[in-house]
Design an enzyme around this catalytic site. Structure first.
Site, mmCIF file in Angstrom:
data_model
loop_
_atom_site.group_PDB
_atom_site.id
_atom_site.type_symbol
_atom_site.label_atom_id
_atom_site.label_comp_id
_atom_site.label_asym_id
_atom_site.label_seq_id
_atom_site.Cartn_x
_atom_site.Cartn_y
_atom_site.Cartn_z
ATOM 1 C CG HIS A 443 -3.578 11.178 -6.456
ATOM 2 N ND1 HIS A 443 -2.579 11.390 -7.384
ATOM 3 C CD2 HIS A 443 -4.004 12.412 -6.089
ATOM 4 C CE1 HIS A 443 -2.409 12.697 -7.557
ATOM 5 N NE2 HIS A 443 -3.271 13.338 -6.786
ATOM 6 N NE ARG A 444 -4.278 2.810 -4.943
ATOM 7 C CZ ARG A 444 -4.895 1.695 -4.561
ATOM 8 N NH1 ARG A 444 -4.283 0.857 -3.739
ATOM 9 N NH2 ARG A 444 -6.122 1.421 -4.996
#
Length: 472
Positions: A443-444
């Site tokens: 999700h980064r």
């Protein structure tokens, strides 16, 4: 005049510092040629054969099968120029009889062009004459080593003993940079350690032993008049409320997988999205392609081609995260890994430059790497450097999964089994070949919109393979 040369476990590359002896390929007394494989070892990356750079007669082996040796530890000794059964010298090639340099081709996993194996045994009564009399073998842990002549009694010491005299100024012999970093991060002075490796080489076990000793509670001083009493060896007992069981060491491929998956869980904030897709048209397209002649194209190869097309549209998922620089590094080449289950555990071979290959080329490379994985002949280079992973867990008969990302990659596409299911097709209920697709992503590197767009494009290509024509 024979000269006995010692061959040590070479640097394996890829940060590997030890290997386990799986199978000896030669016996003491055998005649070996230059670059002939002498032992099969298993590292954290793969199982490989180690070639010996010397030619001659094997005079000693160090370590039984199942023993784990550090890089730089002795493997065997070879008598170069020793007489053998046919009266010739035990040297088979240049570079050993005079200079004794050997071939130097001992990089594990990449091959050395070894000649056909020669395994002659010296007949009884035909001794091998070394330069110096061989010392008796003594046991050092689980590894046999030659006992050096002792001129003065030494103080007993264990691995990483802090009682060793400080070393003079200059570099300290350490088995690997990882060991040096471990000591530095824990404030340990390597000059005060006595290495248990060959010629005082400091091993990882020495550093860990010293760190445990530094953190262990100090025992109360013993009374001066009390006679010395041998302390009983503490037996490890199961914790309260638990039953004892069989302990299986996490080493080799299994240990490497455990380390990588644990690191992935610690560092990567992953999320998963999934979708069901009608794979009937994809299956029909594969049948038509294989019916046209030529090499057969596997379903995995077609899914891989869809992946590379999707990554061209969503390059965020072909990236890695550099937290020290606080940057997302988007990669230009797609090196596609695929999960393969073997008898030795899960491995992920990597197809280099997958974005430049068509389905036929991808299929051929998958077949080649899969066979190498099954036989345990994958090299470290074939198991590292992936940028995206395709995981076909449908072969295990399951529909869906939330796999752990292969660190340091940013995403993994999972494919479940393809089974007949009721499906609304062209406004009517029909039985279609349905597959569940899942995408686990970091999700980064992107948000759910990008991940959803990638997965939806993959599903559209599965349902309508003609969509790929736009990017071909």
């Amino acid at each position: 005049m024979a000269q006995v040369l010692e061959f040590k476990l070479p640097d394996l590359g890829e940060g590997l510092t030890e290997a386990e002896i799986v199978r000896w390929l030669v016996q003491v007394g055998d005649v070996v040629a230059i670059d002939q494989p002498v032992v099969e070892v298993e590292t954290a990356k793969a199982m490989v054969e180690v070639p010996c750079p010397y030619g001659g007669v094997v005079t000693a082996r160090y370590g039984e099968e199942g023993t784990e040796l550090p890089v730089g530890a002795p493997l065997l000794t070879v008598a170069v120029g020793a007489p053998v059964a046919d009266g010739s010298a035990g040297s088979t090639g240049a570079g050993t009889a005079d200079g004794h340099e050997g071939s130097g081709n001992v990089l594990v996993g990449y091959g050395t062009g070894a000649p056909p194996a020669r395994r002659r045994r010296v007949r009884p009564g035909e001794p091998v004459r070394p330069v110096a009399p061989a010392a008796p073998a003594v046991a050092l842990g689980s590894v046999e080593t030659a006992a050096a002549p002792v001129t003065a009694p030494e103080q007993p010491h264990g691995p990483g003993s802090a009682t060793a005299p400080e070393r003079p100024d200059g570099p300290v012999p350490v088995i690997s940079p990882l060991v040096r970093r471990l000591a530095r991060e824990n404030g340990l002075d390597l000059r005060k350690l006595r290495g248990s490796g060959p010629e005082g080489l400091i091993l990882r076990a020495d550093v860990e032993h010293a760190l445990r000793a530094a953190t262990a509670p100090v025992a109360a001083p013993r009374a001066a008049t009390a006679p010395p009493v041998a302390a009983p060896v503490a037996q490890s007992a199961p914790a309260a409320g638990t039953s004892s069981g069989t302990r299986v060491p996490l080493r080799g491929v299994r240990g490497a997988v455990a380390d990588k998956l644990s690191r992935s869980r610690r560092e990567i904030p992953d999320a998963t999205c999934w979708v069901d897709a009608d794979a009937t048209e994809l299956m029909n397209a594969r049948t038509a392609m294989n019916a046209a002649g030529g090499p057969k194209i596997s379903l995995l190869a077609m899914l891989a081609r869809i992946c590379t097309a999707a990554l061209a549209r969503f390059p965020e998922l072909n990236s890695t995260v550099d937290m020290e620089a606080r940057e997302v590094v988007r990669l230009e080449q797609v090196h596609l890994g695929f999960a393969a289950q073997t008898e030795r555990g899960l491995v992920v071979p990597v197809v280099r430059d997958a974005h430049t290959r068509n389905a036929e080329s991808l299929g051929a490379e998958f077949a080649r790497l899969t066979e190498a994985a099954r036989t345990g002949t994958l090299t470290p280079a074939q198991l590292t450097g992936g940028t995206f992973t395709l995981n076909n867990y449908g072969v295990f008969g399951v529909d869906g999964s939330t796999p752990i990302i292969n660190h340091p990659e940013a995403a993994m596409l999972g494919v479940g089994r393809i089974v007949p299911k009721p499906w609304v097709h062209e406004g009517e209920l029909a039985v279609r070949q349905v597959v569940q697709l899942s995408l686990t992503f970091d999700h980064r590197v992107c948000d759910g919109g990008t991940a959803g767009g990638f997965l939806r494009y993959v599903a559209d290509c599965v349902e309508q393979p003609a969509v790929l024509l736009r990017t071909l």
